[in-house]
Design a protein around this motif. Structure first.
Motif: not given
Ligand SMILES: Cc1cc2nc3c(=O)[nH]c(=O)nc-3n(C[C@H](O)[C@H](O)[C@H](O)COP(=O)(O)O)c2cc1C
Length: 174
Positions: A10, A14, A123-125
């Motif tokens: 996982r 982007r 996952i993102w907001g």
């Molecule tokens: C609740 C939540 C909100 C997030 N919001 C964003 C976001 O708005 N933009 C973004 O680029 N990534 C977002 N992410 C992704 C995180 O930045 C990402 O999971 C983290 O940097 C770790 O990297 P990986 O998922 O590649 O392991 C979010 C993740 C979570 C769990």
């Protein structure tokens, strides 16, 4: 694919190819969301919206990024090009944070089901920012009045391969 293998693969993607995920793959992703744990078993406190119209997705993510860019006074690009956007909305919960916990459980199940089918995700907001503030948009997306968008995930196929990142979280053991 084994669950631990899926978890290890996982990563947040982007940048996506335009290729859409199939209906069968999407169905498995949605069903994985239904299997998530939800506080007090209140599955009816949640609503899932699946958007596969790329024009609508673009409009949402570009508007959300514009709004967020103004807030932090820095240009944000949220146009990842993912062809599927899933939004989890919730009714207000009685305990703080429960909406986010529920939505995260649902979306993480979906993300892992995606990986199992070689579908990338994040996952993102971001998109919730604009939908919360635009009643007309919320209505046009079919999100019922009493629900508010909490968290989203984008799905598709990564434009380029990137290794999953290594993370650690502090742990204490007693
Ligand atoms: C609740 C939540 C909100 C997030 N919001 C964003 C976001 O708005 N933009 C973004 O680029 N990534 C977002 N992410 C992704 C995180 O930045 C990402 O999971 C983290 O940097 C770790 O990297 P990986 O998922 O590649 O392991 C979010 C993740 C979570 C769990």
């Amino acid at each position: 694919m084994e669950t631990l293998k899926s978890i290890s693969l996982r990563k947040s993607v982007r940048s996506y190819k335009p290729e859409q995920i199939s209906d069968a793959v999407l169905e498995n992703i949605i069903n994985a969301g239904f299997k998530a744990p939800v506080a007090s078993s209140k599955y009816d406190s949640l609503h899932i919206t699946v958007i596969q119209n790329t024009e609508i997705i673009k409009k949402i993510v570009v508007s959300a990024a514009d709004m967020a860019s103004k807030t932090i006074n820095k240009k944000i690009d949220w146009d990842f090009g993912a062809p599927t956007l899933i939004i989890v909305s919730s009714t207000p919960a009685t305990m703080p944070g429960i909406e986010f916990a529920n939505a995260a459980c649902v979306l993480e199940n979906m993300v892992l089901a995606g990986i199992d089918q070689k579908v990338d995700s994040i996952i993102w907001g971001g998109p919730t920012i604009i939908i919360k503030q635009d009643a007309e948009l919320k209505k046009s997306l079919g999100i019922p009045d009493e629900f508010s968008p909490v968290l989203c995930a984008s799905f598709g196929y990564a434009a380029d391969y990137e290794e999953p990142k290594e993370h650690t979280i502090s742990v204490n053991r007693i």
